[in-house]
Write a protein that holds these residues in place. Structure first.
Motif, PDB file in Angstrom:
ATOM      1  N   HIS A  72       1.794   3.363   1.516  1.00 22.90           N
ATOM      2  CA  HIS A  72       0.404   3.544   1.101  1.00 22.90           C
ATOM      3  C   HIS A  72       0.397   4.086  -0.321  1.00 22.90           C
ATOM      4  O   HIS A  72       1.215   4.936  -0.689  1.00 22.90           O
ATOM      5  CB  HIS A  72      -0.326   4.526   2.035  1.00 22.90           C
ATOM      6  N   GLY A  73      -0.527   3.568  -1.116  1.00 28.78           N
ATOM      7  CA  GLY A  73      -0.599   4.021  -2.492  1.00 28.78           C
ATOM      8  C   GLY A  73      -1.877   3.586  -3.168  1.00 28.78           C
ATOM      9  O   GLY A  73      -2.839   3.149  -2.527  1.00 28.78           O
ATOM     10  N   ARG A  74      -1.851   3.701  -4.485  1.00 27.94           N
ATOM     11  CA  ARG A  74      -3.017   3.380  -5.308  1.00 27.94           C
ATOM     12  C   ARG A  74      -2.586   2.391  -6.376  1.00 27.94           C
ATOM     13  O   ARG A  74      -1.594   2.617  -7.086  1.00 27.94           O
ATOM     14  CB  ARG A  74      -3.562   4.655  -5.967  1.00 27.94           C
ATOM     15  N   ASP A 101      -7.070   0.761  -3.073  1.00 25.69           N
ATOM     16  CA  ASP A 101      -6.233   1.384  -2.057  1.00 25.69           C
ATOM     17  C   ASP A 101      -5.275   0.309  -1.566  1.00 25.69           C
ATOM     18  O   ASP A 101      -5.698  -0.787  -1.183  1.00 25.69           O
ATOM     19  CB  ASP A 101      -7.082   1.906  -0.894  1.00 25.69           C
ATOM     20  N   THR A 138      -1.988  -0.967   0.826  1.00 27.33           N
ATOM     21  CA  THR A 138      -1.084  -0.822   1.965  1.00 27.33           C
ATOM     22  C   THR A 138      -0.102  -1.984   1.942  1.00 27.33           C
ATOM     23  O   THR A 138      -0.504  -3.143   1.853  1.00 27.33           O
ATOM     24  CB  THR A 138      -1.840  -0.828   3.299  1.00 27.33           C
ATOM     25  N   PHE A 182       8.599   5.379  -6.739  1.00 22.62           N
ATOM     26  CA  PHE A 182       7.229   5.786  -6.419  1.00 22.62           C
ATOM     27  C   PHE A 182       6.242   5.384  -7.515  1.00 22.62           C
ATOM     28  O   PHE A 182       5.047   5.615  -7.373  1.00 22.62           O
ATOM     29  CB  PHE A 182       7.170   7.300  -6.183  1.00 22.62           C
ATOM     30  N   ARG A 183       6.734   4.786  -8.587  1.00 24.67           N
ATOM     31  CA  ARG A 183       5.834   4.290  -9.628  1.00 24.67           C
ATOM     32  C   ARG A 183       6.354   2.952 -10.146  1.00 24.67           C
ATOM     33  O   ARG A 183       7.509   2.824 -10.527  1.00 24.67           O
ATOM     34  CB  ARG A 183       5.701   5.278 -10.783  1.00 24.67           C
ATOM     35  N   ALA A 205       1.043   3.536  -7.806  1.00 24.46           N
ATOM     36  CA  ALA A 205       1.513   4.897  -7.538  1.00 24.46           C
ATOM     37  C   ALA A 205       1.585   5.077  -6.026  1.00 24.46           C
ATOM     38  O   ALA A 205       0.558   4.984  -5.331  1.00 24.46           O
ATOM     39  CB  ALA A 205       0.577   5.931  -8.153  1.00 24.46           C
ATOM     40  N   VAL A 206       2.764   5.325  -5.502  1.00 29.40           N
ATOM     41  CA  VAL A 206       2.972   5.441  -4.059  1.00 29.40           C
ATOM     42  C   VAL A 206       2.601   6.844  -3.587  1.00 29.40           C
ATOM     43  O   VAL A 206       2.982   7.845  -4.204  1.00 29.40           O
ATOM     44  CB  VAL A 206       4.440   5.126  -3.701  1.00 29.40           C
ATOM     45  N   ASP A 207       1.848   6.901  -2.504  1.00 32.64           N
ATOM     46  CA  ASP A 207       1.495   8.182  -1.890  1.00 32.64           C
ATOM     47  C   ASP A 207       2.412   8.536  -0.728  1.00 32.64           C
ATOM     48  O   ASP A 207       2.797   9.695  -0.558  1.00 32.64           O
ATOM     49  CB  ASP A 207       0.042   8.161  -1.396  1.00 32.64           C
ATOM     50  N   SER A 208       2.742   7.543   0.114  1.00 33.17           N
ATOM     51  CA  SER A 208       3.560   7.826   1.293  1.00 33.17           C
ATOM     52  C   SER A 208       4.391   6.606   1.661  1.00 33.17           C
ATOM     53  O   SER A 208       3.996   5.464   1.418  1.00 33.17           O
ATOM     54  CB  SER A 208       2.690   8.237   2.481  1.00 33.17           C
TER      55      SER A 208
END
Length: 280
Positions: free
Chosen positions: A96-98, A109, A111, A246-247, A260-263
């Protein structure tokens, strides 16, 4: 589509959809070289002389004395990513990320769901000016795939797109590169994102080659070039024994896009229907 720093952009209107031009990105691939007067330059571009490359560009070295073998470099890359045992332990992943389309004022958002050996489902919910404006889904079930949207640009992959997806959607491509591609070769060195890298060329059975720039120091992938798209990877973090960027920054016909990764969650249960076309 806009590139503000170049003071250019275009609006494309069509009364039939889907078609080649209305698929996301295709119009930009054709129009931006014309708008930016870059078509002739692209056709005549040659590899730069390392001594003449300005800051921020990629210099390619012709020195090959210390270039590692393919097998030796792949072994280092697998180890740097977490090792074969850790990679094979992971059979699926959910991210999940942006995602931000920097030149369009649109964010999403995001996925991403992947499952071995090569199944993938990307879902983006787009927002602009504080309002949801649409959804885009790109899917591949290991054999075939396509795109679904809420604004009439649904499409199914042709044979070439499915072949490309089988290569690029592999859950752990580093373990399969030599079977996914007709030829894998180390083509010298370069300096990318202020890092000394090894250039790995991936040549498929059909279609254009891709290029990986692999850090000489860490053996992690710094950048990938494929089909008119350049993706740069940064902020690698350890998740359950595997190192994940993560980026990601992507440059293509749409301009610049950042993820940008959140999880990240490995071995998450994913429904089989997640990778197939939605039932209308």
């Amino acid at each position: 589509s806009f590139i503000p720093e170049r003071r250019v952009g275009f609006v494309f209107l069509a009364n039939t959809s889907p078609n080649f031009m209305t698929r996301i990105g295709n119009a930009g691939k054709l129009l931006y070289p014309l708008i930016l007067n870059a078509e002739t330059r692209a056709k005549t571009e040659t590899r730069p002389n390392p001594s003449a490359v300005s800051s921020g560009e990629t210099a390619i070295s012709s020195t090959t004395a210390d270039v590692p073998t393919v097998d030796a470099l792949l072994q280092r890359m697998v180890h740097a990513t977490g090792g074969e045992e850790a990679l094979r332990r992971h059979r699926s992943i959910e991210i999940h990320g942006r995602k931000t389309y920097e030149n369009q004022g649109v964010s999403a958002d995001l996925t991403i769901q992947e499952q071995a050996p090569a199944m993938r489902n990307d879902v983006e919910t787009w927002t602009a000016a504080g309002k949801e404006i649409g959804r885009v889904r790109v899917y591949f079930d290991g054999v075939s795939g396509g795109q679904e949207t809420t604004f009439g640009q649904d499409a199914t992959n042709d044979a070439d797109a499915n072949a490309r997806a089988r290569r690029e959607d592999a859950l752990h491509p580093l373990l399969e590169l030599k079977s996914l591609y007709k030829k894998v070769a180390v083509r010298g060195s370069a300096n990318v994102q202020s890092q000394d890298t090894w250039i790995v060329e991936l040549t498929p059975e059909h279609g254009s080659s891709s290029r990986l720039d692999v850090s000489q120091q860490t053996a992690l992938i710094v950048q990938r070039e494929s089909d008119g798209e350049t993706a740069t990877f940064a902020d690698y973090r350890d998740v359950d024994g595997e190192r994940i960027p993560f980026r990601t920054t992507i440059s293509d016909s749409l301009g610049e896009t950042t993820i940008a990764v959140d999880s990240v969650r490995f071995n998450a249960p994913i429904r089989e229907t997640a990778f197939t076309a939605a039932t209308k």
